[in-house]
Structures are given as structure tokens and as C-alpha cells.
Design a protein around this motif. Structure first.
Motif, PDB file in Angstrom:
ATOM      1  N   ASP A 194     -26.208 -13.168 -37.691  1.00 54.03           N
ATOM      2  CA  ASP A 194     -25.643 -14.496 -37.426  1.00 54.03           C
ATOM      3  C   ASP A 194     -26.739 -15.497 -37.113  1.00 54.03           C
ATOM      4  OD1 ASP A 194     -23.081 -13.567 -37.793  1.00 54.03           O
ATOM      5  OD2 ASP A 194     -22.723 -13.183 -35.661  1.00 54.03           O
ATOM      6  N   MET A 195     -27.748 -15.055 -36.371  1.00 55.67           N
ATOM      7  CA  MET A 195     -28.859 -15.946 -36.047  1.00 55.67           C
ATOM      8  C   MET A 195     -29.627 -16.357 -37.292  1.00 55.67           C
ATOM      9  SD  MET A 195     -30.267 -14.106 -32.584  1.00 55.67           S
ATOM     10  CE  MET A 195     -31.739 -15.155 -32.528  1.00 55.67           C
ATOM     11  N   ALA A 196     -29.809 -15.416 -38.209  1.00 57.40           N
ATOM     12  CA  ALA A 196     -30.508 -15.737 -39.454  1.00 57.40           C
ATOM     13  C   ALA A 196     -29.703 -16.733 -40.275  1.00 57.40           C
ATOM     14  CB  ALA A 196     -30.749 -14.463 -40.251  1.00 57.40           C
ATOM     15  N   ASP A 197     -28.386 -16.553 -40.324  1.00 64.54           N
ATOM     16  CA  ASP A 197     -27.537 -17.496 -41.049  1.00 64.54           C
ATOM     17  C   ASP A 197     -27.599 -18.880 -40.417  1.00 64.54           C
ATOM     18  OD1 ASP A 197     -26.757 -15.543 -42.812  1.00 64.54           O
ATOM     19  OD2 ASP A 197     -24.907 -15.058 -41.730  1.00 64.54           O
ATOM     20  N   ALA A 198     -27.607 -18.921 -39.088  1.00 62.82           N
ATOM     21  CA  ALA A 198     -27.666 -20.209 -38.401  1.00 62.82           C
ATOM     22  C   ALA A 198     -28.976 -20.921 -38.683  1.00 62.82           C
ATOM     23  CB  ALA A 198     -27.497 -20.001 -36.895  1.00 62.82           C
ATOM     24  N   SER A 199     -30.080 -20.180 -38.669  1.00 66.95           N
ATOM     25  CA  SER A 199     -31.386 -20.790 -38.923  1.00 66.95           C
ATOM     26  C   SER A 199     -31.458 -21.354 -40.334  1.00 66.95           C
ATOM     27  CB  SER A 199     -32.497 -19.757 -38.710  1.00 66.95           C
ATOM     28  OG  SER A 199     -32.539 -19.346 -37.359  1.00 66.95           O
ATOM     29  N   ALA A 200     -30.894 -20.620 -41.294  1.00 65.40           N
ATOM     30  CA  ALA A 200     -30.884 -21.107 -42.671  1.00 65.40           C
ATOM     31  C   ALA A 200     -30.040 -22.364 -42.792  1.00 65.40           C
ATOM     32  CB  ALA A 200     -30.367 -20.016 -43.609  1.00 65.40           C
ATOM     33  N   ASP A 201     -28.905 -22.378 -42.106  1.00 62.01           N
ATOM     34  CA  ASP A 201     -28.018 -23.532 -42.153  1.00 62.01           C
ATOM     35  C   ASP A 201     -28.644 -24.746 -41.472  1.00 62.01           C
ATOM     36  OD1 ASP A 201     -25.529 -24.843 -42.723  1.00 62.01           O
ATOM     37  OD2 ASP A 201     -24.989 -24.600 -40.623  1.00 62.01           O
ATOM     38  N   LEU A 202     -29.410 -24.499 -40.420  1.00 61.26           N
ATOM     39  CA  LEU A 202     -30.022 -25.593 -39.666  1.00 61.26           C
ATOM     40  C   LEU A 202     -31.333 -26.065 -40.282  1.00 61.26           C
ATOM     41  CD1 LEU A 202     -29.441 -24.185 -36.071  1.00 61.26           C
ATOM     42  CD2 LEU A 202     -28.311 -26.161 -37.084  1.00 61.26           C
ATOM     43  N   ARG A 203     -31.798 -25.382 -41.307  1.00 60.56           N
ATOM     44  CA  ARG A 203     -33.063 -25.716 -41.975  1.00 60.56           C
ATOM     45  C   ARG A 203     -34.234 -25.652 -40.989  1.00 60.56           C
ATOM     46  NH1 ARG A 203     -32.525 -31.019 -45.531  1.00 60.56           N
ATOM     47  NH2 ARG A 203     -32.060 -31.905 -43.482  1.00 60.56           N
ATOM     48  N   VAL A 204     -34.227 -24.629 -40.155  1.00 61.85           N
ATOM     49  CA  VAL A 204     -35.328 -24.381 -39.233  1.00 61.85           C
ATOM     50  C   VAL A 204     -36.114 -23.187 -39.770  1.00 61.85           C
ATOM     51  CG1 VAL A 204     -35.968 -23.748 -36.889  1.00 61.85           C
ATOM     52  CG2 VAL A 204     -34.028 -25.268 -37.279  1.00 61.85           C
ATOM     53  N   PRO A 205     -37.434 -23.326 -39.949  1.00 59.35           N
ATOM     54  CA  PRO A 205     -38.216 -22.234 -40.539  1.00 59.35           C
ATOM     55  C   PRO A 205     -38.420 -21.070 -39.585  1.00 59.35           C
ATOM     56  CG  PRO A 205     -39.670 -24.027 -39.913  1.00 59.35           C
ATOM     57  CD  PRO A 205     -38.262 -24.512 -39.680  1.00 59.35           C
ATOM     58  N   ALA A 247     -45.894 -22.697 -44.086  1.00 62.89           N
ATOM     59  CA  ALA A 247     -47.057 -23.221 -43.373  1.00 62.89           C
ATOM     60  C   ALA A 247     -46.707 -23.573 -41.935  1.00 62.89           C
ATOM     61  CB  ALA A 247     -47.602 -24.451 -44.101  1.00 62.89           C
ATOM     62  N   VAL A 248     -45.569 -24.232 -41.748  1.00 64.12           N
ATOM     63  CA  VAL A 248     -45.148 -24.602 -40.403  1.00 64.12           C
ATOM     64  C   VAL A 248     -44.773 -23.367 -39.594  1.00 64.12           C
ATOM     65  CG1 VAL A 248     -43.385 -25.843 -39.092  1.00 64.12           C
ATOM     66  CG2 VAL A 248     -44.440 -26.921 -41.090  1.00 64.12           C
ATOM     67  N   ALA A 249     -44.121 -22.401 -40.236  1.00 64.46           N
ATOM     68  CA  ALA A 249     -43.750 -21.167 -39.533  1.00 64.46           C
ATOM     69  C   ALA A 249     -44.987 -20.411 -39.075  1.00 64.46           C
ATOM     70  CB  ALA A 249     -42.884 -20.289 -40.429  1.00 64.46           C
ATOM     71  N   VAL A 250     -46.010 -20.342 -39.926  1.00 63.45           N
ATOM     72  CA  VAL A 250     -47.245 -19.653 -39.549  1.00 63.45           C
ATOM     73  C   VAL A 250     -47.878 -20.331 -38.340  1.00 63.45           C
ATOM     74  CG1 VAL A 250     -49.637 -19.256 -40.262  1.00 63.45           C
ATOM     75  CG2 VAL A 250     -47.770 -18.625 -41.773  1.00 63.45           C
ATOM     76  N   LEU A 251     -47.951 -21.653 -38.348  1.00 64.31           N
ATOM     77  CA  LEU A 251     -48.540 -22.369 -37.213  1.00 64.31           C
ATOM     78  C   LEU A 251     -47.707 -22.179 -35.951  1.00 64.31           C
ATOM     79  CD1 LEU A 251     -49.740 -25.765 -38.726  1.00 64.31           C
ATOM     80  CD2 LEU A 251     -51.157 -23.924 -37.788  1.00 64.31           C
ATOM     81  N   GLY A 252     -46.381 -22.225 -36.102  1.00 66.31           N
ATOM     82  CA  GLY A 252     -45.519 -22.041 -34.938  1.00 66.31           C
ATOM     83  C   GLY A 252     -45.649 -20.647 -34.339  1.00 66.31           C
ATOM     84  N   VAL A 253     -45.654 -19.638 -35.200  1.00 63.04           N
ATOM     85  CA  VAL A 253     -45.823 -18.256 -34.725  1.00 63.04           C
ATOM     86  C   VAL A 253     -47.178 -18.090 -34.061  1.00 63.04           C
ATOM     87  CG1 VAL A 253     -46.158 -15.882 -35.488  1.00 63.04           C
ATOM     88  CG2 VAL A 253     -44.209 -17.192 -36.329  1.00 63.04           C
ATOM     89  N   ALA A 254     -48.228 -18.610 -34.703  1.00 66.78           N
ATOM     90  CA  ALA A 254     -49.575 -18.483 -34.147  1.00 66.78           C
ATOM     91  C   ALA A 254     -49.686 -19.187 -32.808  1.00 66.78           C
ATOM     92  CB  ALA A 254     -50.592 -19.053 -35.132  1.00 66.78           C
ATOM     93  N   ALA A 301     -46.305 -33.137 -34.871  1.00 65.71           N
ATOM     94  CA  ALA A 301     -45.158 -34.007 -35.138  1.00 65.71           C
ATOM     95  C   ALA A 301     -44.985 -34.212 -36.644  1.00 65.71           C
ATOM     96  CB  ALA A 301     -45.347 -35.356 -34.443  1.00 65.71           C
ATOM     97  N   ALA A 302     -46.111 -34.394 -37.344  1.00 63.54           N
ATOM     98  CA  ALA A 302     -46.035 -34.580 -38.793  1.00 63.54           C
ATOM     99  C   ALA A 302     -45.497 -33.328 -39.472  1.00 63.54           C
ATOM    100  CB  ALA A 302     -47.424 -34.920 -39.331  1.00 63.54           C
ATOM    101  N   GLY A 303     -45.943 -32.167 -39.034  1.00 63.70           N
ATOM    102  CA  GLY A 303     -45.456 -30.924 -39.611  1.00 63.70           C
ATOM    103  C   GLY A 303     -43.973 -30.718 -39.378  1.00 63.70           C
ATOM    104  N   THR A 304     -43.504 -31.080 -38.186  1.00 64.63           N
ATOM    105  CA  THR A 304     -42.091 -30.913 -37.860  1.00 64.63           C
ATOM    106  C   THR A 304     -41.220 -31.831 -38.703  1.00 64.63           C
ATOM    107  OG1 THR A 304     -42.681 -30.316 -35.586  1.00 64.63           O
ATOM    108  CG2 THR A 304     -40.407 -30.967 -35.993  1.00 64.63           C
ATOM    109  N   VAL A 305     -41.643 -33.080 -38.853  1.00 64.89           N
ATOM    110  CA  VAL A 305     -40.894 -34.022 -39.688  1.00 64.89           C
ATOM    111  C   VAL A 305     -40.901 -33.572 -41.144  1.00 64.89           C
ATOM    112  CG1 VAL A 305     -40.833 -36.384 -40.582  1.00 64.89           C
ATOM    113  CG2 VAL A 305     -41.288 -35.975 -38.156  1.00 64.89           C
TER     114      VAL A 305
END
Length: 286
Positions: A176-187, A131-138, A114-118
Motif C-alpha cells: 500500500d505504501m508503494a502504491d501511495a508513493s507512486a500515486d503521490l509522485r514521490v521518488p 537522481a533525486v532519490a539517490v541524493l535523498g537516500v545518501a 529546492a531545485a531538485g524537489t521542484v
């Protein structure tokens, strides 16, 4: 999906931004695999998985389909960014929890996730997002690696590579998905800045020029890590998982060479999944 943006300044091998970028995403790619490899047996032992055999293929496909639909809903149909961002961040938090809970337990893992997501929502800087992307992928790779037998995991890699190639070179909706992720600030990418002016928070630079960074889609790390984790669970106490791991690293190196020779955005999974699969097949033949 993989790509690059930035300067073409002449430099030595050590300071060459292409080398720095490749090493940066390579380090993140390797970290995700090693964490997944360590976490998968723990999840399997604690009963946190989708079962055995190929049962996990259904939730894997559904999860990827949901991510695709949400991203395209924002870009093409103007869906609520706040709602879609919330769903994606919750999913990211769950993926982190799988990785973290394997080492610190479910409660502490939930707090840390939760702390990482916030943090990644409030401070979208390259180091935090990576860091969060690595943990999420793992976490995702560990969960599905603990659930799928290697043969089913290999099948998932083949299908994912074909889909990635179509989505990048055919329909083009991966862009388009990459653009959306960048716009949404999701790693959803590993980003290795190769220019100090790079500001990942707004995908701009503070001076003149264009952003300078090497990027690798998180999915390009998830699938080979899934096979590595699956082999590790199926062959505990051995070095069998090293075969798909090293194969995927070779595929990643080939991808980086290709990206820097052929400009544009390219499908990464055919390279990294192909390398992982060749490594796994070599292991079976050996």
C-alpha cells in the motif's frame, strides 16, 4: 521492497532486461552508498548530526513511522494527497540538503535541494526521480551514519529488516505504501527501465504490454548505506567501510536472483541488510 515488471523476451546476457535492470539499480544503490560515505564525515565535522552513540535512533524511528502513517493515510483513509505530497517533498528536500550541503555549503545546498524537489515534482521521469532519490537516500544515510556508532547502526539494520519482512509478507501494508508513493509522485524507489516504452510518470507504457522495469525501494538502499557511512566515520582514513559496502552489494545481487526466480514483490532489507551486517561482522572478526 523490490520487484520487477515487464517482458520476458529472450536475449543475450548483455541485452537481457534482467541483467540491465539489476545493473541499473545496482549502480544507483552503489552511488547512494558512495555519496553517503563521502558526506557523513563532512556532516560530522560540521556538527550537523543528532549527537553520538544511539541518540539518533529515536528520530530515525519517528521519521520512518511518519512516512508509513502518511502513506497509509492516503491509501486507506483518503487523506489529502496534496497535503501528504507536500510533507513528503519537504522531507525529501531536507534529505537532499544534507547530502548537498556537505559538499557545496548550506546555502548553495539549500538552493540545489529546492531545485531538485521542484524538478522531481514537475518532471517525474525515471532519470530525474532516480537522481533525486539517490541524493535523498545518501543524505539520510549520511546524517544518521554520522550520528550512530556502528553497533547502533547494525541494530537499526536488524530491526528494519525484520519490519520489512513483516510489512511485505505479513501485514502487506508495504505494498500500500508503494502504491501511495507512486500515486503521490514521490521518488521512493530506484527504477531502472528495461523497455523503452516504459513511462515512469504514469507507470504505463506507450504501447501494448506492461511496464518493464526493475525497482528497488529507497529504504533498501538507505539502511546499508547508513551502516557503511557509520563505519566510515568511526574508522576514518581506512578501508573498513568497504566491508559492509561490498557485503550489501552481494546481498543486492542475491535479492535480484531471488526476485527473478520467484515472481512477486519481496522484502529487500533482509537481503541487503543481511549482506551489510555479514560484511561488518567479518570486519570485526578480522
Amino acid at each position: 521492497m523490490s520487484g520487477r515488471s515487464g517482458s520476458g523476451r529472450p536475449a543475450s546476457v548483455i541485452s537481457d532486461p534482467r541483467i540491465r535492470g539489476a545493473l541499473g539499480v545496482g549502480g544507483l544503490f552503489l552511488a547512494a552508498q558512495l555519496i553517503a560515505l563521502a558526506a557523513a564525515p563532512r556532516l560530522d565535522g560540521s556538527g550537523i548530526s543528532y549527537g553520538s552513540g544511539g541518540d539518533a535512533l529515536v528520530p530515525l524511528v519517528l521519521g520512518l513511522a511518519l512516512g508509513t502513517v502518511l502513506s497509509l493515510a492516503v491509501v486507506r483513509y483518503g487523506a489529502s494527497r496534496r497535503l501528504v505530497r507536500g510533507v513528503m517533498l519537504v522531507s525529501l528536500g531536507a534529505a537532499q540538503w544534507f547530502a548537498l550541503s556537505a559538499f557545496v555549503g548550506p546555502v548553495a545546498g539549500a538552493v540545489a535541494a529546492a531545485a531538485g524537489t521542484v524538478l522531481v515534482w514537475r518532471v517525474p521521469r525515471p532519470a530525474v526521480r532516480n537522481a533525486v532519490a539517490v541524493l535523498g537516500v545518501a543524505g539520510g544515510a549520511a546524517l544518521f551514519g554520522a550520528s550512530l556508532d556502528p553497533a547502533y547502526a547494525a541494530g537499526a539494520l536488524v530491526l528494519a529488516a525484520g519490519y520489512d519482512a513483516y510489512a511485505v509478507y505479513g501485514s502487506g501494508h508495504m505494498l500500500d505504501m508503494a502504491d501511495a508513493s507512486a500515486d503521490l509522485r514521490v521518488p521512493s524507489m530506484f527504477v531502472a527501465p528495461t523497455d523503452d516504452r516504459y513511462d515512469d510518470a504514469r507507470a504505463t507504457v506507450t504501447g501494448e504490454g506492461t511496464p518493464a522495469a526493475t525497482m528497488l525501494g529507497a529504504g533498501d538502499a538507505l539502511f546499508p548505506a547508513l551502516l557503511t557511512a557509520s563505519v566510515g566515520v568511526a574508522s576514518p582514513g581506512s578501508l573498513a567501510a568497504a566491508a559492509p559496502l561490498f557485503g550489501s552489494l552481494i546481498g543486492l545481487a542475491a535479492l535480484q536472483v531471488f526476485v527473478h526466480r520467484v515472481r512477486g514483490v519481496h522484502a529487500g532489507l533482509p537481503f541487503v541488510n543481511g549482506g551489510a551486517l555479514v560484511g561488518w561482522l567479518a570486519l570485526l572478526l578480522a
